[in-house]
Write an enzyme that holds these catalytic residues in place. Structure first.
Site, PDB file in Angstrom:
ATOM      1  N   CYS A   2      79.228   6.343 -23.940  1.00  0.00           N
ATOM      2  CA  CYS A   2      79.585   4.951 -24.056  1.00  0.00           C
ATOM      3  C   CYS A   2      80.307   4.506 -22.796  1.00  0.00           C
ATOM      4  O   CYS A   2      80.626   5.319 -21.942  1.00  0.00           O
ATOM      5  CB  CYS A   2      80.556   4.767 -25.223  1.00  0.00           C
ATOM      6  SG  CYS A   2      79.996   5.575 -26.717  1.00  0.00           S
ATOM      7  N   ARG A  27      75.452   2.406 -20.043  1.00  0.00           N
ATOM      8  CA  ARG A  27      75.876   3.612 -20.751  1.00  0.00           C
ATOM      9  C   ARG A  27      75.565   3.545 -22.243  1.00  0.00           C
ATOM     10  O   ARG A  27      75.825   4.511 -22.974  1.00  0.00           O
ATOM     11  CB  ARG A  27      77.370   3.831 -20.550  1.00  0.00           C
ATOM     12  CG  ARG A  27      77.763   3.935 -19.097  1.00  0.00           C
ATOM     13  CD  ARG A  27      79.258   3.908 -18.939  1.00  0.00           C
ATOM     14  NE  ARG A  27      79.850   5.179 -19.250  1.00  0.00           N
ATOM     15  CZ  ARG A  27      80.091   6.136 -18.361  1.00  0.00           C
ATOM     16  NH1 ARG A  27      79.789   5.943 -17.098  1.00  0.00           N
ATOM     17  NH2 ARG A  27      80.628   7.262 -18.723  1.00  0.00           N
ATOM     18  N   TRP A  71      76.675   4.009 -27.267  1.00  0.00           N
ATOM     19  CA  TRP A  71      75.397   4.683 -27.492  1.00  0.00           C
ATOM     20  C   TRP A  71      75.689   5.712 -28.569  1.00  0.00           C
ATOM     21  O   TRP A  71      76.472   6.640 -28.350  1.00  0.00           O
ATOM     22  CB  TRP A  71      74.916   5.353 -26.208  1.00  0.00           C
ATOM     23  CG  TRP A  71      73.561   5.983 -26.318  1.00  0.00           C
ATOM     24  CD1 TRP A  71      72.358   5.349 -26.312  1.00  0.00           C
ATOM     25  CD2 TRP A  71      73.269   7.374 -26.424  1.00  0.00           C
ATOM     26  NE1 TRP A  71      71.330   6.267 -26.412  1.00  0.00           N
ATOM     27  CE2 TRP A  71      71.861   7.510 -26.480  1.00  0.00           C
ATOM     28  CE3 TRP A  71      74.041   8.535 -26.485  1.00  0.00           C
ATOM     29  CZ2 TRP A  71      71.220   8.752 -26.592  1.00  0.00           C
ATOM     30  CZ3 TRP A  71      73.401   9.760 -26.593  1.00  0.00           C
ATOM     31  CH2 TRP A  71      72.008   9.864 -26.646  1.00  0.00           C
ATOM     32  N   ASN A  95      85.025   7.458 -25.341  1.00  0.00           N
ATOM     33  CA  ASN A  95      83.741   7.895 -24.772  1.00  0.00           C
ATOM     34  C   ASN A  95      83.763   9.418 -24.763  1.00  0.00           C
ATOM     35  O   ASN A  95      84.712  10.009 -24.261  1.00  0.00           O
ATOM     36  CB  ASN A  95      83.618   7.334 -23.343  1.00  0.00           C
ATOM     37  CG  ASN A  95      82.499   7.988 -22.541  1.00  0.00           C
ATOM     38  OD1 ASN A  95      82.624   8.161 -21.342  1.00  0.00           O
ATOM     39  ND2 ASN A  95      81.421   8.353 -23.183  1.00  0.00           N
ATOM     40  N   GLY A  96      82.714  10.036 -25.339  1.00  0.00           N
ATOM     41  CA  GLY A  96      82.667  11.501 -25.371  1.00  0.00           C
ATOM     42  C   GLY A  96      82.304  11.977 -26.762  1.00  0.00           C
ATOM     43  O   GLY A  96      81.812  11.192 -27.583  1.00  0.00           O
ATOM     44  N   GLU A 458      55.504  11.357 -14.734  1.00  0.00           N
ATOM     45  CA  GLU A 458      56.358  10.175 -14.651  1.00  0.00           C
ATOM     46  C   GLU A 458      55.686   8.971 -15.334  1.00  0.00           C
ATOM     47  O   GLU A 458      56.340   8.189 -16.024  1.00  0.00           O
ATOM     48  CB  GLU A 458      56.712   9.874 -13.185  1.00  0.00           C
ATOM     49  CG  GLU A 458      57.540   8.632 -12.936  1.00  0.00           C
ATOM     50  CD  GLU A 458      58.887   8.578 -13.669  1.00  0.00           C
ATOM     51  OE1 GLU A 458      59.312   9.591 -14.267  1.00  0.00           O
ATOM     52  OE2 GLU A 458      59.485   7.488 -13.682  1.00  0.00           O
ATOM     53  N   LYS A 462      57.352   6.894 -18.449  1.00  0.00           N
ATOM     54  CA  LYS A 462      57.565   5.432 -18.406  1.00  0.00           C
ATOM     55  C   LYS A 462      56.978   4.785 -19.647  1.00  0.00           C
ATOM     56  O   LYS A 462      57.608   3.952 -20.274  1.00  0.00           O
ATOM     57  CB  LYS A 462      56.885   4.802 -17.177  1.00  0.00           C
ATOM     58  CG  LYS A 462      57.544   4.901 -15.841  1.00  0.00           C
ATOM     59  CD  LYS A 462      58.782   4.106 -15.642  1.00  0.00           C
ATOM     60  CE  LYS A 462      59.970   4.856 -16.132  1.00  0.00           C
ATOM     61  NZ  LYS A 462      60.690   5.736 -15.291  1.00  0.00           N
ATOM     62  N   GLU A 465      59.019   5.566 -22.804  1.00  0.00           N
ATOM     63  CA  GLU A 465      60.340   4.934 -22.809  1.00  0.00           C
ATOM     64  C   GLU A 465      60.303   3.486 -23.256  1.00  0.00           C
ATOM     65  O   GLU A 465      61.136   3.061 -24.037  1.00  0.00           O
ATOM     66  CB  GLU A 465      60.924   4.937 -21.372  1.00  0.00           C
ATOM     67  CG  GLU A 465      61.591   6.197 -20.937  1.00  0.00           C
ATOM     68  CD  GLU A 465      62.103   6.073 -19.497  1.00  0.00           C
ATOM     69  OE1 GLU A 465      61.284   5.840 -18.592  1.00  0.00           O
ATOM     70  OE2 GLU A 465      63.308   6.193 -19.279  1.00  0.00           O
ATOM     71  N   HIS A 481      42.806  23.858 -22.554  1.00  0.00           N
ATOM     72  CA  HIS A 481      43.447  24.957 -23.269  1.00  0.00           C
ATOM     73  C   HIS A 481      44.183  24.492 -24.519  1.00  0.00           C
ATOM     74  O   HIS A 481      45.058  25.200 -25.010  1.00  0.00           O
ATOM     75  CB  HIS A 481      44.406  25.704 -22.324  1.00  0.00           C
ATOM     76  CG  HIS A 481      43.685  26.343 -21.173  1.00  0.00           C
ATOM     77  ND1 HIS A 481      42.766  27.350 -21.339  1.00  0.00           N
ATOM     78  CD2 HIS A 481      43.715  26.087 -19.843  1.00  0.00           C
ATOM     79  CE1 HIS A 481      42.270  27.695 -20.169  1.00  0.00           C
ATOM     80  NE2 HIS A 481      42.821  26.935 -19.235  1.00  0.00           N
ATOM     81  N   LYS A 580      70.837   3.872 -19.807  1.00  0.00           N
ATOM     82  CA  LYS A 580      70.483   4.052 -18.397  1.00  0.00           C
ATOM     83  C   LYS A 580      70.956   5.406 -17.878  1.00  0.00           C
ATOM     84  O   LYS A 580      70.288   6.035 -17.079  1.00  0.00           O
ATOM     85  CB  LYS A 580      71.119   2.906 -17.593  1.00  0.00           C
ATOM     86  CG  LYS A 580      70.797   2.925 -16.103  1.00  0.00           C
ATOM     87  CD  LYS A 580      69.415   2.426 -15.831  1.00  0.00           C
ATOM     88  CE  LYS A 580      69.008   2.534 -14.388  1.00  0.00           C
ATOM     89  NZ  LYS A 580      67.558   2.752 -14.250  1.00  0.00           N
TER      90      LYS A 580
HETATM   91  C1  G6P Z   1      68.312   8.467 -18.763  1.00  0.00           C
HETATM   92  C2  G6P Z   1      67.496   7.275 -18.280  1.00  0.00           C
HETATM   93  C3  G6P Z   1      66.366   7.733 -17.367  1.00  0.00           C
HETATM   94  C4  G6P Z   1      66.937   8.553 -16.215  1.00  0.00           C
HETATM   95  C5  G6P Z   1      67.766   9.731 -16.724  1.00  0.00           C
HETATM   96  C6  G6P Z   1      68.533  10.411 -15.600  1.00  0.00           C
HETATM   97  O1  G6P Z   1      67.565   9.214 -19.637  1.00  0.00           O
HETATM   98  O2  G6P Z   1      66.989   6.554 -19.381  1.00  0.00           O
HETATM   99  O3  G6P Z   1      65.685   6.603 -16.852  1.00  0.00           O
HETATM  100  O4  G6P Z   1      65.903   9.016 -15.427  1.00  0.00           O
HETATM  101  O5  G6P Z   1      68.760   9.274 -17.649  1.00  0.00           O
HETATM  102  O6  G6P Z   1      69.450   9.506 -15.062  1.00  0.00           O
HETATM  103  P1  G6P Z   1      70.101   9.670 -13.645  1.00  0.00           P
HETATM  104  O7  G6P Z   1      71.068   8.534 -13.524  1.00  0.00           O
HETATM  105  O8  G6P Z   1      70.791  11.006 -13.652  1.00  0.00           O
HETATM  106  O9  G6P Z   1      69.011   9.620 -12.633  1.00  0.00           O
END
Ligand code: G6P
Length: 585
Positions: A2, A27, A71, A95-96, A458, A462, A465, A481, A580
């Site tokens: 958070c 966060r 979160w 937070n934690g 990747e 995406k 997500e 396989h 994020k």
């Molecule tokens: C979260 C985000 C991802 C990001 C990952 C690592 O899961 O949703 O988009 O790639 O954290 O974040 P960082 O800030 O360490 O690149």
């Protein structure tokens, strides 16, 4: 996991708290709340959802307050589980994770205390209340001694309406000083919107904010002197600038980000040390999470093929508990857009403790990772607000490819890539027409070989997500396989083909899916492949050095996820259940 904030000073607290919380929303945004103290009482206003849900809290009266954006870890995202939590005369934001919360809660229940939320955090307010005689700080310290796990906490007391007590262990907390006012926040980015003077709280330390000057204490509550850090604003502004979503704006910034890429260290004097280590290194370990992990995978292909340095890429949450073998002359590169991801920080710390030289590739100045690293290679991508990383991925690749070229003794000018990226963005618009084939799909597969496989991973992340469609990135040669059994009529398969020597091999996998009824979509830099009649549609991207193609091929994949997300009615900037940066393990 958070974001927490606090303010005390000459202004009304509520508008300041809301502004800082908005910056910390990366966060978490499951719920938000603030508490503001005045001479009569402490008012709490909290709601499920994003910070905008508590906008009307700006009317709360009082010059001292705390706030939280959540979160959810323990307890569903809901109003009752939103922070701040109150008990007796105390209100806290945390937070934690309090790992022994169940035991502590039982203890409180045996004392006939009642709990309102399902969180691990509420117990902190109960403990402070239990240990309070007349010394606010002492009560917080006694409570903290009982807590196992990680925490950063900010506390208000109705007996002391102009005071905030702060404590930390394992979760970040920074204190700021302004003109007759003090701030506290989970990161310097939030603080930098209000002041350029900060103090970094370390584990086991306490801060008391009252009046103009914060006061710091060690574990035993002896007053300590803390060095003041003066810092520049971290990001200029984070505005949508007319775009509907941050994600689209950030994708469109990729060319300008690549244009700015220049490999340098912060501080610059560390560059020589880094260069020396890089030239002598015999092994490279890369640790990261999420999208940053995928940029590490792309870098591995470049580092091994161009420099012949064995490179291991490891998911940070695995590395930290795996007892990794770190030999002398190992360079560890931690990649993190935010510089705050808990697992990446823990993996980086472990590597450093075991004697590795630690280089950080990060986008956020003054982040926890920058403070830990021996050398910081900044990505300079500017503020990235959308949860799904886009431009920071391209920027990480530009930096990591530059590292590979530096070791090889070659120079590369990434400004050339800026022009390629612009062309790729233009052609990527065509994927908008692909979305009808994806909307109702049971699952989607992204396939490729070599660096195209990294891009496929990747692309799949995406899509998951932000569109919430089940998808997998797969090595094209591995499909047969097992996973091929899942391909049936109309399964969308996206194939990435940018390496001439592997194109025919990947096309074999394409044919195999096609003959099981799949709908095939191609992203390629090879004109003859783009013209392949078997594909439902193709996007042709510019050709570049083969080792570096993910920097371009990922762009149509980002666009595909973006347009699919919108077509499914989602908010691509703030996908459900995600944040994020993940600041708990
Ligand atoms: C979260 C985000 C991802 C990001 C990952 C690592 O899961 O949703 O988009 O790639 O954290 O974040 P960082 O800030 O360490 O690149």
């Amino acid at each position: 996991m958070c974001g927490i904030v606090g303010y005390t000073g000459r202004r009304r607290a509520a508008p300041v708290l809301l502004k800082l919380l908005k910056i910390l929303e990366y966060r978490g945004y499951d719920s938000a709340g603030i508490a503001v103290a005045n001479q009569e009482r402490i008012d709490i206003f909290k709601r499920q959802g994003k910070v905008e849900q508590i906008g009307s809290a700006s009317l709360l009266v009082g010059r001292t307050g705390i706030g939280h954006t959540r979160w959810a870890t323990h307890g569903a995202p809901s109003e009752k589980n939103a922070h701040p939590h109150a008990y007796g005369k105390f209100v806290i934001a945390h937070n934690g994770i309090i790992e022994n919360h169940a035991l502590l809660k039982e203890e409180c229940i045996a004392r006939n205390e009642t709990f309102i939320s399902d969180t691990d955090s509420e117990v902190i307010a109960h403990l402070i209340s239990r240990y309070y005689e007349d010394d606010f700080l002492r009560a917080v310290q006694k409570a903290c001694v009982r807590l196992e796990g990680s925490f950063a906490i900010v506390v208000l007391s109705s007996d002391h309406p102009d005071k905030i007590v702060c404590a930390r262990k394992g979760s970040p907390l920074v204190v700021g000083k302004g003109d007759r006012e003090c701030f506290v926040a989970s990161d310097l980015v939030a603080l930098s919107s209000e002041t350029d003077q900060a103090f970094l709280l370390e584990d086991g330390e306490y801060a008391v904010l009252q009046g103009a000057q914060p006061v710091f204490y060690d574990r035993e509550l002896s007053e300590i002197y803390k060095e003041k850090l003066r810092f520049d604003p971290v990001f200029d502004c984070a505005d949508k600038e007319g775009y509907l979503h941050f994600m689209k704006k950030e994708m469109n910034e990729i060319p300008s980000v690549l244009n700015k890429t220049k490999l340098s260290c912060v501080p610059e004097k560390d560059f020589n040390d880094f260069y020396k280590v890089l030239c002598q290194t015999e092994y490279i370990h890369i640790v990261a999470c999420g999208t940053a992990y995928h940029s590490g995978l792309c870098a591995k292909y470049a580092l091994e093929s161009l420099c012949r340095v064995p490179t291991e890429v490891c998911i940070a949450s695995e590395y930290r508990y795996r007892n990794p073998i770190i030999k002398p002359r190992t360079l560890v590169i931690a990649i993190s857009q935010s510089g705050e991801t808990a697992d990446t920080l823990a993996a980086a710390k472990l590597a450093k403790e075991r004697g590795a030289y630690l280089a950080a590739v990060t986008n956020v100045k003054y982040s926890s990772l920058t403070r830990l690293a021996d050398c910081v290679l900044e990505t300079n991508a500017g503020a990235e607000i959308a949860v799904a990383a886009t431009k920071s991925f391209n920027a990480q690749l530009a930096v990591l490819y530059s590292v590979a070229l530096l070791r090889k003794g070659e120079k590369e000018d990434f400004t050339e890539f800026a022009a390629y990226a612009q062309k790729t963005l233009d052609s990527a618009e065509a994927v908008r027409g692909w979305t009808p084939y994806f909307l109702g799909a049971k699952s989607v597969y992204f396939i490729g070989r070599g660096v195209d496989y990294c891009a496929a991973l990747e692309g799949s992340l995406k899509l998951k997500e932000i569109s919430y469609l089940p998808s997998e990135g797969y090595a094209a040669g591995e499909l047969k396989h097992g996973t091929l059994a899942l391909v049936d009529e109309n399964t969308p398969v996206v194939a990435i083909l940018t390496q001439r020597s592997l194109a025919e091999k990947t096309m074999n996998a394409v044919h195999e899916t096609k003959s099981r009824g799949a709908r095939v979509f191609l992203i390629t830099s090879l004109p003859d492949i783009a013209a392949n009649a078997e594909a439902t549609s193709s996007v042709l991207i510019p050709a570049c050095r083969e080792e570096f193609t993910p920097i371009l091929s990922v762009i149509p994949l980002q666009a595909l996820a973006y347009y699919t997300s919108i077509a499914r009615g989602n908010d691509p900037d703030k996908p459900r259940n995600l944040a994020k940066s993940v600041t708990v393990e």
